[in-house]
Scaffold this active site. Structure first.
Site, PDB file in Angstrom:
ATOM      1  N   CYS A 105      26.400  39.973  47.879  1.00 11.77           N
ATOM      2  CA  CYS A 105      27.588  39.204  48.272  1.00 11.77           C
ATOM      3  C   CYS A 105      28.164  39.735  49.584  1.00 11.77           C
ATOM      4  CB  CYS A 105      28.639  39.264  47.164  1.00 11.77           C
ATOM      5  SG  CYS A 105      30.148  38.345  47.562  1.00 11.77           S
ATOM      6  N   CYS A 202      31.953  38.930  40.070  1.00 15.44           N
ATOM      7  CA  CYS A 202      32.985  37.932  40.355  1.00 15.44           C
ATOM      8  C   CYS A 202      32.751  36.603  39.656  1.00 15.44           C
ATOM      9  CB  CYS A 202      33.138  37.738  41.862  1.00 15.44           C
ATOM     10  SG  CYS A 202      31.621  37.311  42.703  1.00 15.44           S
TER      11      CYS A 202
END
Length: 376
Positions: A105, A202
């Site tokens: 990410c 997340c």
């Protein structure tokens, strides 16, 4: 840093709605920078009740930005995130590995897609609330150093950042410890001052991991065995287990012939869909002496091939281990000074020279005395 004054320097801050990125924006504003806040929506996280945590987080971003007097925007990176991070995450699990989506990410979204977006907004730099530090030497080379808060240092997750990315990055919290950051937020009366830190991946959030993964990858239950061939029961699917794992095996009450030590995952065999377990935290099959890794990336320019003695981490918040690395392009062989427990294919191996993070690679295979670790 550029020759511009802070007032002429535009810094676009990745604001998540958490206390760290809120204080990041506050500190930069107080230092006189031209600050813009940007909220990244990377995942459609609407739950079964129709509640979207991203909406709540964006409200917190808006509240803080209004408090400190900076403009703010929201940008949707759901497609980029799916293509560059989530597809990788699923592919790794399909291959029986344990991926690290946080590393990916940062590499693909926060310091690529977001950095590109920030440049379109006229940014000189981007800033995030990561606990890491950057220092520029007399030759203009940027070095990424560990965060001052050893417990919060996040260089492990930033290890795939390149020199070009680091030259355009600021980490205003790098010299602070987490309690200090909370105090700054409370003193300024920020809306996020008492907000608890987010944990976990997340896109999973508070959801049950096993249930979440099962929605995307069909589980294939199989046999759970010892390395001696004794059948211990069944596993729910190899993707749900990681090397060195203790909990969730469902065989806690079963004792071996000689010991009552707890059971651990010591290996996986994708070809037979078998999960191997062994007793004892220090089970010999959990230890290896070297590894091969690929997708090697350095934070500054390095020769194409070289050998170096340095230290390494094989997981977040792990103590450094002395290693010798043998670099060949984007591949690296890592020899350990001492045997290391639970090396996990798919995770990042990250290299350090003292306080400096040199970069990292993704673990492919572990070895013990030059032999491939069977069933890893």
């Amino acid at each position: 840093m550029s020759g511009k004054s802070p007032a002429q320097t535009r810094v676009v801050v990745g604001m998540s709605g958490g206390v760290d990125s809120s204080v990041t924006a506050l500190l930069l504003k107080e230092q006189g920078y031209d600050v813009i806040g940007v909220f990244m929506k990377n995942w459609d996280d609407t739950d079964e009740n129709g509640v979207c945590t991203a909406t709540e987080d964006y409200k917190d971003v808006a509240a803080v930005a209004d408090q400190i007097g900076v403009p703010y925007y929201s940008v949707n990176f759901e497609k980029e995130y799916w293509d560059r991070v989530f597809e990788y995450f699923l592919a790794e699990y399909r291959a029986g590995r344990t991926p690290n989506p946080d590393v990916m990410c940062n590499k693909e979204i926060k310091f690529k897609a977001f950095l590109d977006y920030a440049m379109e907004l006229g940014a000189d730099y981007v800033a995030t609330g990561h606990y890491a530090q950057v220092r520029t030497d007399e030759n203009g080379i940027v070095h990424m150093l560990r965060g001052a808060d050893n417990n919060k240092d996040q260089t492990y997750f930033l290890s795939q950042l390149t020199q070009e990315q680091l030259k355009k990055t600021m980490f205003p919290l790098g010299h602070l410890e987490k309690p200090e950051v909370r105090k700054i937020a409370e003193k300024a009366g920020l809306a996020t001052a008492k907000k608890k830190d987010s944990t976990g991946i997340c896109f999973i959030g508070e959801k049950n991991f096993k249930k979440f993964l099962g929605e995307y990858l069909p589980a294939q239950p199989g046999k759970m065995m010892t390395l001696d061939g004794i059948e211990m029961g069944n596993h729910a699917g190899l993707m749900y287990y990681t090397i060195g794992q203790r909990g969730g095996l469902g065989i806690g009450g079963q004792h071996g012939q000689l010991t009552s030590d707890p059971w651990f995952v010591v290996g996986k065999d994708l070809t037979t869909n078998t999960l191997y377990v062994g007793q004892g935290f220090h089970h010999e099959h959990l230890y290896s002496t070297s590894l091969d890794a690929s997708d090697l990336s350095f934070t500054r320019e390095m020769p194409e091939t070289f050998d170096l003695h340095c230290t390494a981490k094989f997981r977040y918040r792990q103590e450094d281990t002395g290693v010798t690395i043998h670099v060949n392009g984007d591949k690296v062989t890592v020899d350990f000074d001492e045997p290391v427990r639970a090396i996990t294919p798919g995770q990042a191996v990250v290299f350090y020279d003292g306080e400096e993070c040199l970069g990292g690679a993704m673990i492919d295979v572990a070895y013990k005395a030059q032999k491939v670790m069977q069933y890893q």
